[in-house]
Write a protein that holds these residues in place. Structure first.
Motif, short mmCIF file in Angstrom:
data_model
loop_
_atom_site.label_atom_id
_atom_site.label_comp_id
_atom_site.label_asym_id
_atom_site.label_seq_id
_atom_site.Cartn_x
_atom_site.Cartn_y
_atom_site.Cartn_z
N PRO A 1 -3.57 2.48 22.82
CA PRO A 1 -5.33 1.95 22.12
C PRO A 1 -5.08 1.32 21.66
O PRO A 1 -6.72 0.34 21.69
N GLY A 2 -4.21 0.14 20.63
CA GLY A 2 -4.47 -0.74 19.96
C GLY A 2 -4.31 -1.78 20.99
O GLY A 2 -5.47 -3.03 20.24
N SER A 3 -3.90 -2.06 22.16
CA SER A 3 -4.56 -3.41 22.63
C SER A 3 -5.52 -3.09 22.58
O SER A 3 -6.72 -4.61 23.43
N VAL A 4 -6.13 -2.29 23.40
CA VAL A 4 -7.23 -1.88 23.48
C VAL A 4 -8.62 -2.66 22.78
O VAL A 4 -9.56 -3.14 22.78
N LEU A 5 -8.20 -2.19 21.88
CA LEU A 5 -9.50 -2.44 20.38
C LEU A 5 -9.17 -3.87 20.32
O LEU A 5 -10.39 -4.78 19.71
N PHE A 6 -7.97 -4.44 20.74
CA PHE A 6 -7.89 -6.00 19.81
C PHE A 6 -8.24 -6.43 21.26
O PHE A 6 -9.04 -7.33 20.68
N VAL A 7 -8.22 -6.31 22.53
CA VAL A 7 -9.42 -7.09 23.02
C VAL A 7 -10.50 -7.04 22.99
O VAL A 7 -11.54 -8.25 23.15
N LYS A 8 -11.17 -6.17 22.72
CA LYS A 8 -12.90 -6.15 22.54
C LYS A 8 -13.14 -6.94 21.60
O LYS A 8 -13.83 -7.70 20.79
N ILE B 1 -5.72 2.42 15.20
CA ILE B 1 -5.10 1.34 16.31
C ILE B 1 -5.25 2.42 17.24
O ILE B 1 -4.87 2.57 18.39
N SER B 2 -5.47 4.12 16.81
CA SER B 2 -5.60 4.77 17.55
C SER B 2 -5.45 6.58 17.09
O SER B 2 -5.62 5.72 15.59
N PRO B 3 -5.66 7.44 17.08
CA PRO B 3 -6.80 8.22 16.22
C PRO B 3 -5.42 9.03 15.46
O PRO B 3 -5.51 9.91 14.32
N LEU C 1 -3.02 8.47 24.22
CA LEU C 1 -3.38 7.97 22.93
C LEU C 1 -1.79 7.79 22.47
O LEU C 1 -2.18 8.13 21.16
N SER C 2 -1.00 8.52 22.87
CA SER C 2 0.32 8.84 22.14
C SER C 2 0.96 7.85 21.87
O SER C 2 1.85 7.19 20.56
#
Length: 340
Positions: free
Chosen positions: A279-286, A108-110, A273-274
């Motif tokens: 970033p997980g929320s961005v991935l989830f929305v997509k 969900i993030s780097p 991204l820390s």
């Protein structure tokens, strides 16, 4: 107080938080409820269905979804007399579990993931291919001709979509020179995979809906000719598991698709991204948008016949997946890989 703090800290450890909370099991259940409600609302709008539109209208008809959930949880599970009891009872559990299992390798993030591997893309795809096996076993164990026909249909579909969906996904691994989902997402900081290889993106999107039996590919459980297909003999919580498995699998494949073609957590800057939840929320929305689009298809497309769906897999999807591999090779030879 120290014990509570230790429990909280343990909960937020990536190897627990990712598979259990986000984007794991708890989030998958929430998505399952929301998408079933959304699917009914969209179909109600298009087809003028009374229940989802007008039952407690201020709440958006959500009470119907809640009522179904309660019914599945408390309805008596009926075990038909002549079924293979062990296989009949265990296959829904394995089906749901294997649909959810690939989340373990999805980052969900780097820097936040439960398990990272140089082969994480292959692991995720391989785990998704195991679930249809239990659908076939389910139809056989039910000792019902409609269940058996539905499971055989699932087998035909699996053969027609598995090779193209693997090739479409691997075309992006060729493009970025890695099978690591973290590296694939990070390579899309400047331009997303959707723009670099639209052939693979469109092809895998269609195959994703085919592999989860979403309209117009709801063929194994075609109610007009084979009742509920492999799931005909199931009721109560067992039916809830088998019905929910396809939605969870769609959610998981949407996460993988978002990393491969939609940049994962990009275009967030490095400074954001820390905290993995951003970033997980961005991935989830997509990924949720992809799941919602699948719900929209249910209302506007009729179901394909089994021969039509298999024809799409072999005559259209397979050639397109091969073309996507060659397109990625051309881009790599042309140096586009290093621009990313």
């Amino acid at each position: 107080m120290m014990q509570i703090q230790d429990i909280v800290n343990l909960l937020f450890e990536p190897y627990i938080f990712v598979p259990l909370v986000f984007p794991g099991l708890i989030t998958a259940f929430i998505v399952l409820l929301i998408i079933i409600w959304l699917e009914r609302k969209i179909a109600a709008k298009v087809q003028l269905r009374y229940g989802p539109l007008y039952i407690i209208k201020p709440l958006g008809g959500v009470i119907q979804t809640v009522a179904d959930l309660i019914r599945y949880l408390f309805q008596e599970p009926i075990l038909p007399k002549d079924v293979d009891k062990l296989a009949f009872l265990l296959t829904p559990v394995f089906l749901f579990g294997l649909a959810y299992l690939p989340i373990v390798v999805i980052p969900i993030s780097p820097n936040y993931y439960a398990f990272r591997s140089d082969l994480s893309l292959l692991i995720a795809l391989a785990l998704t291919t195991l679930a249809p096996i239990f659908t076939v076993v389910m139809g056989w164990a039910s000792n019902n001709k409609f269940s058996l026909i539905g499971s055989v249909r699932e087998g035909y579909l699996v053969i027609s979509y598995e090779i193209p969906i693997f090739l479409s996904a691997l075309s992006m691994a060729v493009l970025y020179g890695t099978l690591d989902l973290v590296d694939i997402a990070e390579a899309q900081r400047r331009i997303w995979g959707l723009l670099l290889n639209p052939v693979a993106a469109v092809n895998m999107l269609v195959l994703m809906y085919m592999s989860t039996s979403k309209f117009p590919f709801e063929i194994p459980e075609a109610e007009s000719e084979i009742v509920a297909g492999p799931y005909t003999e199931y009721g109560g919580i067992l039916y809830g598991l088998v019905m929910g498995a396809s939605y969870v699998k769609l959610y998981v494949l949407s996460l993988v698709y978002s990393i491969l073609f939609l940049g994962g957590w990009n275009p967030l800057p490095q400074s954001m991204l820390s905290n993995p939840l951003i970033p997980g929320s961005v991935l989830f929305v997509k990924s949720f948008i992809l799941v919602a689009f699948g719900a929209f298809l249910r209302a506007v497309y009729p179901r394909f016949r089994i021969d039509q769906a298999i024809g799409i897999g072999w005559r259209i999807a397979l050639p397109l997946s091969i073309i996507s591999i060659f397109l990625s090779l051309v881009l790599v030879i042309g140096g586009v890989k290093f621009v990313c």
